[in-house]
Enzyme design. Structure first.
Site, PDB file in Angstrom:
ATOM      1  N   LEU A  49       0.843  -1.207   0.000  1.00  0.00           N
ATOM      2  CA  LEU A  49       0.000   0.000   0.000  1.00  0.00           C
ATOM      3  C   LEU A  49       0.874   1.251   0.000  1.00  0.00           C
ATOM      4  O   LEU A  49       0.582   2.238  -0.681  1.00  0.00           O
ATOM      5  CB  LEU A  49      -0.912   0.018   1.231  1.00  0.00           C
ATOM      6  CG  LEU A  49      -1.992  -1.068   1.321  1.00  0.00           C
ATOM      7  CD1 LEU A  49      -2.824  -0.886   2.596  1.00  0.00           C
ATOM      8  CD2 LEU A  49      -2.918  -1.018   0.105  1.00  0.00           C
ATOM      9  N   LEU A  57       4.239   6.370  -4.897  1.00  0.00           N
ATOM     10  CA  LEU A  57       4.310   6.602  -6.360  1.00  0.00           C
ATOM     11  C   LEU A  57       3.251   7.624  -6.771  1.00  0.00           C
ATOM     12  O   LEU A  57       3.536   8.581  -7.504  1.00  0.00           O
ATOM     13  CB  LEU A  57       4.116   5.284  -7.114  1.00  0.00           C
ATOM     14  CG  LEU A  57       5.274   4.293  -7.021  1.00  0.00           C
ATOM     15  CD1 LEU A  57       4.867   2.930  -7.560  1.00  0.00           C
ATOM     16  CD2 LEU A  57       6.490   4.826  -7.782  1.00  0.00           C
ATOM     17  N   CYS A  72      -5.492   0.609  -9.377  1.00  0.00           N
ATOM     18  CA  CYS A  72      -4.919   0.436  -8.034  1.00  0.00           C
ATOM     19  C   CYS A  72      -4.576   1.695  -7.249  1.00  0.00           C
ATOM     20  O   CYS A  72      -4.799   1.718  -6.043  1.00  0.00           O
ATOM     21  CB  CYS A  72      -3.704  -0.470  -8.127  1.00  0.00           C
ATOM     22  SG  CYS A  72      -4.197  -2.129  -8.607  1.00  0.00           S
TER      23      CYS A  72
HETATM   24  P1  NAD Z   1      -8.752  -8.499 -12.071  1.00  0.00           P
HETATM   25  O1  NAD Z   1     -10.091  -8.010 -11.721  1.00  0.00           O
HETATM   26  O2  NAD Z   1      -8.178  -8.237 -13.427  1.00  0.00           O
HETATM   27  O3  NAD Z   1      -8.689 -10.082 -11.835  1.00  0.00           O
HETATM   28  C1  NAD Z   1      -9.181 -10.738 -10.711  1.00  0.00           C
HETATM   29  C2  NAD Z   1      -9.779 -12.068 -11.160  1.00  0.00           C
HETATM   30  O4  NAD Z   1     -10.141 -12.843 -10.005  1.00  0.00           O
HETATM   31  C3  NAD Z   1     -11.050 -11.931 -12.004  1.00  0.00           C
HETATM   32  O5  NAD Z   1     -10.861 -12.531 -13.268  1.00  0.00           O
HETATM   33  C4  NAD Z   1     -12.129 -12.635 -11.169  1.00  0.00           C
HETATM   34  O6  NAD Z   1     -13.083 -13.320 -11.966  1.00  0.00           O
HETATM   35  C5  NAD Z   1     -11.287 -13.601 -10.356  1.00  0.00           C
HETATM   36  N1  NAD Z   1     -11.970 -14.105  -9.154  1.00  0.00           N
HETATM   37  C6  NAD Z   1     -12.663 -13.404  -8.219  1.00  0.00           C
HETATM   38  N2  NAD Z   1     -13.122 -14.243  -7.272  1.00  0.00           N
HETATM   39  C7  NAD Z   1     -12.730 -15.493  -7.611  1.00  0.00           C
HETATM   40  C8  NAD Z   1     -12.900 -16.789  -7.018  1.00  0.00           C
HETATM   41  N3  NAD Z   1     -13.568 -16.960  -5.872  1.00  0.00           N
HETATM   42  N4  NAD Z   1     -12.366 -17.853  -7.649  1.00  0.00           N
HETATM   43  C9  NAD Z   1     -11.685 -17.702  -8.816  1.00  0.00           C
HETATM   44  N5  NAD Z   1     -11.494 -16.511  -9.415  1.00  0.00           N
HETATM   45  C10 NAD Z   1     -12.001 -15.411  -8.808  1.00  0.00           C
HETATM   46  O7  NAD Z   1      -7.763  -7.918 -10.958  1.00  0.00           O
HETATM   47  P2  NAD Z   1      -6.181  -7.663 -11.087  1.00  0.00           P
HETATM   48  O8  NAD Z   1      -5.927  -6.353 -11.764  1.00  0.00           O
HETATM   49  O9  NAD Z   1      -5.518  -8.889 -11.578  1.00  0.00           O
HETATM   50  O10 NAD Z   1      -5.822  -7.438  -9.550  1.00  0.00           O
HETATM   51  C11 NAD Z   1      -5.857  -8.517  -8.624  1.00  0.00           C
HETATM   52  C12 NAD Z   1      -5.222  -8.056  -7.328  1.00  0.00           C
HETATM   53  O11 NAD Z   1      -3.850  -7.696  -7.562  1.00  0.00           O
HETATM   54  C13 NAD Z   1      -5.856  -6.813  -6.712  1.00  0.00           C
HETATM   55  O12 NAD Z   1      -5.796  -6.931  -5.318  1.00  0.00           O
HETATM   56  C14 NAD Z   1      -4.953  -5.686  -7.160  1.00  0.00           C
HETATM   57  O13 NAD Z   1      -4.952  -4.614  -6.269  1.00  0.00           O
HETATM   58  C15 NAD Z   1      -3.591  -6.346  -7.171  1.00  0.00           C
HETATM   59  N6  NAD Z   1      -2.606  -5.764  -8.110  1.00  0.00           N
HETATM   60  C16 NAD Z   1      -2.976  -5.415  -9.382  1.00  0.00           C
HETATM   61  C17 NAD Z   1      -2.018  -4.918 -10.262  1.00  0.00           C
HETATM   62  C18 NAD Z   1      -2.373  -4.522 -11.684  1.00  0.00           C
HETATM   63  O14 NAD Z   1      -1.492  -4.013 -12.361  1.00  0.00           O
HETATM   64  N7  NAD Z   1      -3.575  -4.724 -12.165  1.00  0.00           N
HETATM   65  C19 NAD Z   1      -0.687  -4.819  -9.859  1.00  0.00           C
HETATM   66  C20 NAD Z   1      -0.355  -5.204  -8.559  1.00  0.00           C
HETATM   67  C21 NAD Z   1      -1.328  -5.693  -7.691  1.00  0.00           C
HETATM   68  C1  UGA Z   2       1.181   0.897 -10.503  1.00  0.00           C
HETATM   69  C2  UGA Z   2       2.567   0.743  -9.873  1.00  0.00           C
HETATM   70  O1  UGA Z   2       3.530   1.416 -10.691  1.00  0.00           O
HETATM   71  C3  UGA Z   2       2.943  -0.722  -9.729  1.00  0.00           C
HETATM   72  O2  UGA Z   2       4.189  -0.843  -9.053  1.00  0.00           O
HETATM   73  C4  UGA Z   2       1.856  -1.449  -8.938  1.00  0.00           C
HETATM   74  O3  UGA Z   2       2.146  -2.830  -8.860  1.00  0.00           O
HETATM   75  C5  UGA Z   2       0.520  -1.251  -9.629  1.00  0.00           C
HETATM   76  O4  UGA Z   2       0.235   0.165  -9.740  1.00  0.00           O
HETATM   77  C6  UGA Z   2      -0.620  -1.852  -8.888  1.00  0.00           C
HETATM   78  O5  UGA Z   2      -0.541  -2.067  -7.694  1.00  0.00           O
HETATM   79  O6  UGA Z   2      -1.613  -2.048  -9.568  1.00  0.00           O
HETATM   80  P1  UGA Z   2       0.198   0.818 -12.961  1.00  0.00           P
HETATM   81  O7  UGA Z   2      -0.982   1.458 -12.334  1.00  0.00           O
HETATM   82  O8  UGA Z   2      -0.002  -0.374 -13.807  1.00  0.00           O
HETATM   83  O9  UGA Z   2       1.248   0.390 -11.824  1.00  0.00           O
HETATM   84  O10 UGA Z   2       0.968   1.884 -13.856  1.00  0.00           O
HETATM   85  P2  UGA Z   2       1.915   3.137 -13.528  1.00  0.00           P
HETATM   86  O11 UGA Z   2       3.024   3.124 -14.494  1.00  0.00           O
HETATM   87  O12 UGA Z   2       2.279   3.214 -12.105  1.00  0.00           O
HETATM   88  O13 UGA Z   2       0.987   4.371 -13.911  1.00  0.00           O
HETATM   89  C7  UGA Z   2      -0.141   4.709 -13.129  1.00  0.00           C
HETATM   90  C8  UGA Z   2      -0.743   5.997 -13.628  1.00  0.00           C
HETATM   91  O14 UGA Z   2       0.107   7.101 -13.348  1.00  0.00           O
HETATM   92  C9  UGA Z   2      -0.966   6.032 -15.148  1.00  0.00           C
HETATM   93  O15 UGA Z   2      -2.192   6.670 -15.423  1.00  0.00           O
HETATM   94  C10 UGA Z   2       0.202   6.859 -15.657  1.00  0.00           C
HETATM   95  O16 UGA Z   2      -0.056   7.485 -16.875  1.00  0.00           O
HETATM   96  C11 UGA Z   2       0.354   7.856 -14.530  1.00  0.00           C
HETATM   97  N1  UGA Z   2       1.710   8.458 -14.426  1.00  0.00           N
HETATM   98  C12 UGA Z   2       2.780   7.679 -14.169  1.00  0.00           C
HETATM   99  C13 UGA Z   2       1.841   9.834 -14.564  1.00  0.00           C
HETATM  100  O17 UGA Z   2       0.860  10.557 -14.788  1.00  0.00           O
HETATM  101  N2  UGA Z   2       3.101  10.392 -14.432  1.00  0.00           N
HETATM  102  C14 UGA Z   2       4.200   9.632 -14.179  1.00  0.00           C
HETATM  103  O18 UGA Z   2       5.304  10.198 -14.065  1.00  0.00           O
HETATM  104  C15 UGA Z   2       4.041   8.244 -14.041  1.00  0.00           C
END
Ligand code: NAD
Ligand code: UGA
Length: 456
Positions: A217, A223, A272
């Site tokens: 978090l 960031l 996120c």
């Molecule tokens: P997402 O919504 O793309 O995917 C989650 C998936 O889990 C969905 O396809 C959903 O159908 C499935 N799901 C939910 N309940 C389920 C169950 N009981 N059994 C099986 N499948 C189930 O979400 P995401 O972007 O992959 O994010 C997942 C987690 O990772 C979140 O906590 C998010 O904060 C974290 N995270 C995301 C990113 C990112 O870049 N998207 C980066 C780092 C961390």
């Molecule tokens: C972000 C973090 O960078 C990851 O480390 C983390 O795992 C992820 O969230 C998550 O927890 O989901 P992401 O959201 O995929 O990754 O992409 P970023 O590159 O961080 O960009 C986030 C947003 O900030 C975008 O809208 C981007 O355009 C914006 N941004 C980024 C700016 O406006 N200025 C910058 O200098 C950098």
């Protein structure tokens, strides 16, 4: 051979596990999801997410040591290690609505693991969760009456969309949190061994469970805070004729500040940043720390201000009305190289301009379908056009909202010729060559730099 299961085939599960599988041919990986369409897409040639380099890795591993399935219960029973990467969105109901994390998918998964397990397992939190969630997970899992033992680890994911493959292949660090007990430390070591197949040992760091959960978090909060900080300064630059890129460069050369994440923009988006900061804010409030909560909440407030400021500037610059004017939004994805439109500032700007009764056309190389979905009912009032030239045809203004390189390669003489005059470009990413656009005849409005305009 270890049987490794990932529950949740979204952005995180779907982009991380194939890479782990490609480095661990000795282990068997299964990714499950309750969403049948998603699993079918992972099994097809048309993957459900656009992530550069991922197709090739999925093709290389799928059917060998990586499998996709909807049979969640069966694969839980077979697994030794279970990664949980289900969604943890912001709660929309009840206590903490609008801030706290909605843990219903997470808890359902815990119960499903409990119901279907006939052997002890390691359960790894990959989803982003409030600090101390592992405690609840442990309580649920270890409430079984048949002597099974579950070790819960925290292994937050730090990948960014658009660079997921690179981030996973070459991570700055891998963080693993576990209990300081004999079995907790054995579980940590088992997970370290998996990452050590390709990540140098010194980049695999271990911590206590709560530090690990909280670090995720905090990383996102820091960031996002940098972006809100530079965006706040961009507003001041526009008032003072300072140039935010020059300011960012000048301060970024100080090693203590660093040069990354200082690109001023229309705002940060993605599924996120906002969700995780609000989750942090909620936790601080719950732990009786209102000042700390207010401090972090300001990062989100500033982001909303920047999005609205951008839309208001557009209206003000276009003679205080955009009603009935065609405006081409270049970009719907929340950043380049992804088809993800969740919390995209582009869609916020779109909503604000629709309120002003503009006629909106959206163009994006990969995110049109998701934009249509995320806009819901409003999508009926928006035109979607894959070809940027066609989108700009007859438009009064273009707003650059995603930094796709494709937009830098257009022939802007041609674009200008097809637009209504005076023609406006609002560059929410400072992506284009503003001087050149001005010379072509555009009125150019960057972020955090003086406008270049032919208007008196
Ligand atoms: P997402 O919504 O793309 O995917 C989650 C998936 O889990 C969905 O396809 C959903 O159908 C499935 N799901 C939910 N309940 C389920 C169950 N009981 N059994 C099986 N499948 C189930 O979400 P995401 O972007 O992959 O994010 C997942 C987690 O990772 C979140 O906590 C998010 O904060 C974290 N995270 C995301 C990113 C990112 O870049 N998207 C980066 C780092 C961390
Ligand atoms: C972000 C973090 O960078 C990851 O480390 C983390 O795992 C992820 O969230 C998550 O927890 O989901 P992401 O959201 O995929 O990754 O992409 P970023 O590159 O961080 O960009 C986030 C947003 O900030 C975008 O809208 C981007 O355009 C914006 N941004 C980024 C700016 O406006 N200025 C910058 O200098 C950098």
């Amino acid at each position: 051979m270890t049987n490794i299961l990932c529950i949740g085939a979204g952005y995180v599960g779907g982009s991380t596990m194939p890479i782990v599988a490609s480095h661990c041919p000795q282990h068997r990986f299964v990714i499950v999801d309750i969403n049948e369409a998603r699993i079918a897409a992972w099994q097809s040639d048309n993957l459900p997410i656009y992530e550069p380099g991922l197709d090739e890795i999925v093709r290389k591993t799928r059917g060998k040591n990586l499998f996709f399935s909807t049979e969640v219960d069966k694969h839980i029973a077979e697994a030794d290690i279970i990664f949980v990467s289900v969604n943890t969105p912001t709660k929309t109901f009840g206590q903490g609505a609008g801030k706290a994390a909605d843990l219903q998918y997470w808890e359902k998964t815990a119960r499903q693991i409990l119901e279907n397990s006939t052997s002890s397992k390691i359960v790894v939190e990959k989803s982003t969760l409030p600090v101390r969630t592992a405690e609840a997970m442990e309580r649920i899992l270890n409430s079984n009456g048949n002597g099974l033992h579950f070790d819960v680890l925290s292994n937050p994911e730090f990948l960014a969309e658009g660079t997921a493959v690179r981030d996973m292949e070459n991570p700055d660090r891998v963080l693993i949190g576990g209990r300081n007990t004999e079995s907790g430390q054995k579980a940590v070591e088992a997970l370290v061994e998996i990452y050590a197949n390709w990540v140098p040992r010194e980049r695999i760091i271990t911590a206590n469970l709560w530090s690990s959960e909280l670090s995720k978090l905090v990383a996102n909060a820091f960031l996002a805070q940098r972006i809100s900080s530079i965006n706040a300064i961009s507003a001041l630059c526009e008032k003072t004729e300072a140039d935010v890129s020059e300011v960012a460069h000048a301060i970024g050369l100080d090693n203590r500040i660093g040069k990354y994440f200082l690109r001023a923009s229309v705002g940060f988006g993605g599924s996120c940043f906002k969700k995780d900061i609000l989750n942090l804010v909620y936790l601080c409030e719950q732990y009786g720390l209102p000042e700390v909560a207010a401090y972090w909440e300001q990062v989100v407030t500033m982001n909303e201000f920047q999005e609205m400021r951008f839309a208001s500037n557009m209206v003000a610059s276009m003679f205080n009305t955009v009603a009935g004017k065609r405006i081409a939004l270049f970009g719907a994805a929340f950043k380049a190289n992804t088809n993800d439109t969740r919390e995209s500032p582009a869609l916020e700007v779109c909503r604000a301009l629709l309120e002003e009764r503009a006629e909106i056309v959206i163009t994006d190389p990969h995110a049109i379908e998701n934009a249509r979905y995320d806009l819901g009912e409003l999508a009926k009032r928006v035109a979607f056009e894959p070809d940027p030239y066609a989108a700009a045809n007859g438009a009064h203004a273009i707003a650059i909202l995603t930094e796709w390189t494709q937009f830098t390669q257009l022939d802007y003489e041609k674009v200008h010729a097809a637009m209504v005059k005076p023609a406006f470009i609002f560059d929410g990413r400072n992506l284009l060559d503003h001087r050149k656009l001005y010379e072509i005849g555009f009125n150019v409005y960057p972020i955090g730099r003086p406008a270049l305009t032919h208007l008196l």
